[in-house]
Write an enzyme that holds these catalytic residues in place. Structure first.
Site, PDB file in Angstrom:
ATOM      1  N   THR A  11       0.828  -1.209   0.000  1.00 25.15           N
ATOM      2  CA  THR A  11       0.000   0.000   0.000  1.00 25.15           C
ATOM      3  C   THR A  11       0.860   1.257   0.000  1.00 25.15           C
ATOM      4  O   THR A  11       0.569   2.229  -0.707  1.00 25.15           O
ATOM      5  CB  THR A  11      -0.914   0.012   1.233  1.00 25.15           C
ATOM      6  OG1 THR A  11      -1.662  -1.193   1.271  1.00 25.15           O
ATOM      7  CG2 THR A  11      -1.857   1.193   1.206  1.00 25.15           C
ATOM      8  N   TYR A  57     -13.339  -3.516  -0.512  1.00 23.73           N
ATOM      9  CA  TYR A  57     -14.543  -2.960  -1.134  1.00 23.73           C
ATOM     10  C   TYR A  57     -15.677  -3.980  -1.223  1.00 23.73           C
ATOM     11  O   TYR A  57     -16.818  -3.680  -0.891  1.00 23.73           O
ATOM     12  CB  TYR A  57     -14.233  -2.384  -2.537  1.00 23.73           C
ATOM     13  CG  TYR A  57     -15.390  -1.586  -3.112  1.00 23.73           C
ATOM     14  CD1 TYR A  57     -15.706  -0.333  -2.605  1.00 23.73           C
ATOM     15  CD2 TYR A  57     -16.166  -2.105  -4.136  1.00 23.73           C
ATOM     16  CE1 TYR A  57     -16.770   0.393  -3.119  1.00 23.73           C
ATOM     17  CE2 TYR A  57     -17.235  -1.391  -4.657  1.00 23.73           C
ATOM     18  CZ  TYR A  57     -17.538  -0.146  -4.143  1.00 23.73           C
ATOM     19  OH  TYR A  57     -18.592   0.564  -4.635  1.00 23.73           O
ATOM     20  N   LYS A  96       0.410 -10.145   8.217  1.00 22.54           N
ATOM     21  CA  LYS A  96       0.670  -8.770   8.630  1.00 22.54           C
ATOM     22  C   LYS A  96      -0.620  -8.271   9.243  1.00 22.54           C
ATOM     23  O   LYS A  96      -1.611  -8.037   8.552  1.00 22.54           O
ATOM     24  CB  LYS A  96       1.077  -7.908   7.430  1.00 22.54           C
ATOM     25  CG  LYS A  96       1.316  -6.446   7.794  1.00 22.54           C
ATOM     26  CD  LYS A  96       1.641  -5.617   6.557  1.00 22.54           C
ATOM     27  CE  LYS A  96       1.791  -4.135   6.927  1.00 22.54           C
ATOM     28  NZ  LYS A  96       2.039  -3.289   5.733  1.00 22.54           N
ATOM     29  N   ILE A 141       6.171  -5.216   9.599  1.00 19.07           N
ATOM     30  CA  ILE A 141       6.360  -4.632   8.270  1.00 19.07           C
ATOM     31  C   ILE A 141       6.024  -3.163   8.442  1.00 19.07           C
ATOM     32  O   ILE A 141       4.871  -2.791   8.627  1.00 19.07           O
ATOM     33  CB  ILE A 141       5.499  -5.309   7.203  1.00 19.07           C
ATOM     34  CG1 ILE A 141       5.973  -6.761   7.010  1.00 19.07           C
ATOM     35  CG2 ILE A 141       5.588  -4.547   5.880  1.00 19.07           C
ATOM     36  CD1 ILE A 141       5.124  -7.567   6.049  1.00 19.07           C
ATOM     37  N   ARG A 184      -8.538  -0.129   5.644  1.00 17.00           N
ATOM     38  CA  ARG A 184      -8.480   0.079   4.194  1.00 17.00           C
ATOM     39  C   ARG A 184      -9.429  -0.851   3.437  1.00 17.00           C
ATOM     40  O   ARG A 184      -9.916  -0.491   2.368  1.00 17.00           O
ATOM     41  CB  ARG A 184      -7.045  -0.126   3.679  1.00 17.00           C
ATOM     42  CG  ARG A 184      -6.089   0.978   4.098  1.00 17.00           C
ATOM     43  CD  ARG A 184      -4.730   0.796   3.433  1.00 17.00           C
ATOM     44  NE  ARG A 184      -3.795   1.843   3.819  1.00 17.00           N
ATOM     45  CZ  ARG A 184      -3.669   3.011   3.203  1.00 17.00           C
ATOM     46  NH1 ARG A 184      -4.440   3.294   2.167  1.00 17.00           N
ATOM     47  NH2 ARG A 184      -2.781   3.896   3.601  1.00 17.00           N
ATOM     48  N   TYR A 224      -2.486 -10.233   4.692  1.00 19.88           N
ATOM     49  CA  TYR A 224      -2.450  -8.837   5.135  1.00 19.88           C
ATOM     50  C   TYR A 224      -3.847  -8.435   5.566  1.00 19.88           C
ATOM     51  O   TYR A 224      -4.756  -8.342   4.737  1.00 19.88           O
ATOM     52  CB  TYR A 224      -1.932  -7.947   4.008  1.00 19.88           C
ATOM     53  CG  TYR A 224      -1.773  -6.479   4.331  1.00 19.88           C
ATOM     54  CD1 TYR A 224      -1.785  -5.999   5.645  1.00 19.88           C
ATOM     55  CD2 TYR A 224      -1.592  -5.559   3.306  1.00 19.88           C
ATOM     56  CE1 TYR A 224      -1.626  -4.658   5.925  1.00 19.88           C
ATOM     57  CE2 TYR A 224      -1.440  -4.200   3.571  1.00 19.88           C
ATOM     58  CZ  TYR A 224      -1.452  -3.758   4.872  1.00 19.88           C
ATOM     59  OH  TYR A 224      -1.301  -2.405   5.151  1.00 19.88           O
TER      60      TYR A 224
END
Length: 297
Positions: free
Chosen positions: A46, A109, A164, A206, A140, A135
C-alpha cells in the site's frame, strides 16, 4: 521462516516532479534501509501507491529494487486485490523468482464474509509459487479477517506462513498469537503497537517508519525480540512522535516528507493523495534534523 523475523519495510515509490517513477531515488532508499539494518524489503504494498502504478511501472519498481538489493536481504512482493480470479492468473503468469514471499491483502470494497475471505486465500494458496503472508488491514479493506479465519488458513495451507496484522487492536493480536500454529508468523502492521506485539510473541513488523529511521527502529525490534525491554522502550519512546506525524495526513505522504527532509526523494504523491502540508513538513523536518545531529554529533 526466520528470514521474516525482525523489521521489514514497506517501500515507497518515489516520484519525480512530473510524477514518473524516480528509479535513482528508489535505489538510494533501498541502500538506506539495508545499511540501516532492516531484515527484509516489501515491494508494491500500500505504501508504494501500487493502486496508481501501471503494470509497466510495477515491473520497473520490482527490477529497480531487486537490482539495488543485490541479494543482500529477502524480498516480499505485494500480490493482492479484490478479484480472486485475476490474482490467481497473476500468480500463474508472473515471474516471481526474485522474491521470497508474497504479501496478499484481504479483499477490499467487496466486504466478503469470513467464509468468502477463506475461499479467496484458499484459491491463492493453491496456485502460489511462493510462501504467502496474509495482510489484514480493516481500515483500508472494510472487513476484518478474524483470528479464527487466519488460524484456519494457517492450519489448512502450509504455504500460508504468516499475517501482517494491521487492525490496530492489540487484544485481537494477542488472541491470534495465543492460538496460532507454532511456526506461523504474526507480524505487526502498525508501527505504534509493534513493541507490545513483539513482547507477547509477535515476529516483528512490516513498517513504514522503519524506512525513514531504519537503524533506530530495527534496533528497537531486535531488542524486543530478545526481551531487552529497557532498551526497546527507550527507542520506542524516542520514535513515538514521528510515528504520529507520518500518519497524521495519511500514508505515504508523511513518510515521503521524511525522505524529502533527509534528501532521499521528493514528497510527491499521486492523486487522489496529496503531499504533506507545510505545517506537517515543518514538524517532520525538525524531528529529522535532530536525528541527523545525533548521528553526526
Amino acid at each position: 521462516m526466520s528470514k521474516f523475523l525482525g523489521t521489514g519495510v514497506a517501500l515507497v515509490t518515489p516520484f519525480r516532479e512530473d510524477l514518473s517513477v524516480d528509479v535513482e531515488a528508489l535505489a538510494n532508499i533501498v541502500n538506506h534501509v539495508i545499511e540501516g539494518g532492516v531484515e527484509y524489503l516489501v515491494v508494491l504494498g500500500t505504501t508504494a501507491e501500487s493502486a496508481t502504478l501501471t503494470q509497466e511501472e510495477k515491473q520497473v519498481v520490482k527490477k529497480t529494487v531487486a537490482t539495488a538489493n543485490k541479494g543482500r536481504v529477502p524480498m516480499v512482493v505485494g500480490v493482492g486485490g479484490n478479484n480472486t480470479a485475476a490474482i490467481v492468473e497473476e500468480l500463474q503468469t508472473t515471474d516471481l523468482s526474485a522474491f521470497d514471499a508474497i504479501l496478499s491483502v484481504s479483499p477490499y470494497y467487496n466486504k466478503p464474509t469470513q467464509e468468502g475471505i477463506y475461499q479467496h486465500f484458499k484459491a491463492i494458496a493453491q496456485v502460489s509459487p511462493l510462501p504467502i503472508i496474509l495482510y489484514n488491514v480493516p481500515g483500508r479493506t472494510g472487513s476484518n479477517v478474524l483470528p479464527k479465519t487466519i488460524i484456519r488458513l494457517a492450519k489448512d495451507f502450509k504455504n500460508i506462513i504468516g499475517v501482517k496484522e494491521a487492525a490496530g487492536d492489540i487484544v485481537q493480536a494477542m488472541r491470534l498469537i495465543k492460538d496460532k500454529p507454532k511456526d506461523f508468523l504474526v507480524i505487526s502492521g502498525d508501527d505504534m503497537i509493534t513493541l507490545p506485539m513483539v513482547l507477547v510473541g509477535g515476529a516483528g513488523v512490516i513498517s513504514v517508519i522503519g524506512q525513514g529511521f531504519p537503524k533506530k527502529f530495527s534496533s528497537m525490534v531486535r531488542y524486543a525480540l530478545r526481551g531487552n525491554l529497557d532498551d526497546a522502550n527507550h527507542l520506542h519512546f524516542q520514535l513515538m512522535d514521528i510515528i504520529d506525524y507520518i500518519f497524521e495526513e495519511g500514508n505515504p505522504a508523511g513518510i515521503k516528507a521524511v525522505f524529502e527532509s533527509l534528501g532521499l526523494c521528493s514528497g510527491n504523491v499521486r492523486l487522489p493523495l496529496v503531499p504533506a502540508s507545510n505545517g506537517l513538513k515543518e514538524k517532520i523536518s525538525s524531528f529529522a534534523a535532530l536525528e541527523v545531529n545525533k548521528i553526526n554529533g
